[in-house]
Design a protein around this motif. Sequence first.
Motif, mmCIF file in Angstrom:
data_model
loop_
_atom_site.group_PDB
_atom_site.id
_atom_site.type_symbol
_atom_site.label_atom_id
_atom_site.label_comp_id
_atom_site.label_asym_id
_atom_site.label_seq_id
_atom_site.Cartn_x
_atom_site.Cartn_y
_atom_site.Cartn_z
ATOM 1 N N THR A 1 0.839 -1.180 0.000
ATOM 2 C CA THR A 1 0.000 0.000 0.000
ATOM 3 C C THR A 1 0.880 1.239 0.000
ATOM 4 N N ASP A 2 0.572 2.148 -0.856
ATOM 5 C CA ASP A 2 1.294 3.416 -0.925
ATOM 6 C C ASP A 2 0.954 4.236 0.313
ATOM 7 N N LEU A 11 8.645 -1.356 1.018
ATOM 8 C CA LEU A 11 9.384 -2.484 0.462
ATOM 9 C C LEU A 11 8.588 -3.742 0.786
ATOM 10 N N ARG A 12 8.092 -4.376 -0.231
ATOM 11 C CA ARG A 12 7.312 -5.598 -0.026
ATOM 12 C C ARG A 12 8.248 -6.800 -0.041
ATOM 13 N N VAL A 13 8.184 -7.574 1.023
ATOM 14 C CA VAL A 13 9.033 -8.748 1.178
ATOM 15 C C VAL A 13 8.148 -9.895 1.636
ATOM 16 N N ALA A 35 15.763 -7.027 5.720
ATOM 17 C CA ALA A 35 15.339 -6.131 4.646
ATOM 18 C C ALA A 35 15.538 -4.672 5.054
ATOM 19 N N TYR A 36 15.200 -4.362 6.299
ATOM 20 C CA TYR A 36 15.381 -2.992 6.794
ATOM 21 C C TYR A 36 16.862 -2.600 6.796
ATOM 22 N N CYS A 77 17.261 -8.934 -0.107
ATOM 23 C CA CYS A 77 16.086 -8.265 -0.698
ATOM 24 C C CYS A 77 16.188 -6.757 -0.515
ATOM 25 N N GLY A 78 16.509 -6.341 0.691
ATOM 26 C CA GLY A 78 16.633 -4.916 0.968
ATOM 27 C C GLY A 78 17.759 -4.279 0.185
ATOM 28 N N ARG A 79 18.879 -4.957 0.126
ATOM 29 C CA ARG A 79 20.046 -4.438 -0.589
ATOM 30 C C ARG A 79 19.738 -4.246 -2.068
ATOM 31 N N SER A 80 18.960 -5.144 -2.629
ATOM 32 C CA SER A 80 18.622 -5.031 -4.044
ATOM 33 C C SER A 80 17.705 -3.831 -4.314
ATOM 34 N N GLU A 81 17.063 -3.323 -3.272
ATOM 35 C CA GLU A 81 16.164 -2.183 -3.429
ATOM 36 C C GLU A 81 16.780 -0.877 -2.939
#
Length: 85
Positions: A1-2, A11-13, A35-36, A77-81
Motif C-alpha cells: 500500500t502506498d 518495500l514488499r518482502v 530487509a530494513y 532483498c533490501g540491498r537489491s532495493e
Amino acid sequence: TDPGRGDCRVLRVDSRALATEAGNARAANFVVLGAYVGVTDVAPPERIAAAIGDEFEGDKARFVPTNVAAFEAGYECGRSERVTT
C-alpha cells in the motif's frame, strides 16, 4: 500500500516464504529486520548476524543458523532495493 507520503518507501518482502526457505517459517521477523538493514544500511550486517548469535544461547542456539539465514535473505532483498545517491 502506498503510504501517500514522499518521505518513506514501501518495500514488499514475502518474509514468511523467505523464512521458510531459510529453514524456519517463524523467523519471518529476521527477514524483515534484514530487509530494513539492507535497504537503509543502518548497521553492518555482520554485526546484526553476530548479535543474533549472541541472543540465542544454550538450548536455543540451534535456532541461530536458520535465524541468520533468514536475516541474510531479507538483507539481500533490501540491498537489491537500496537507492544510492
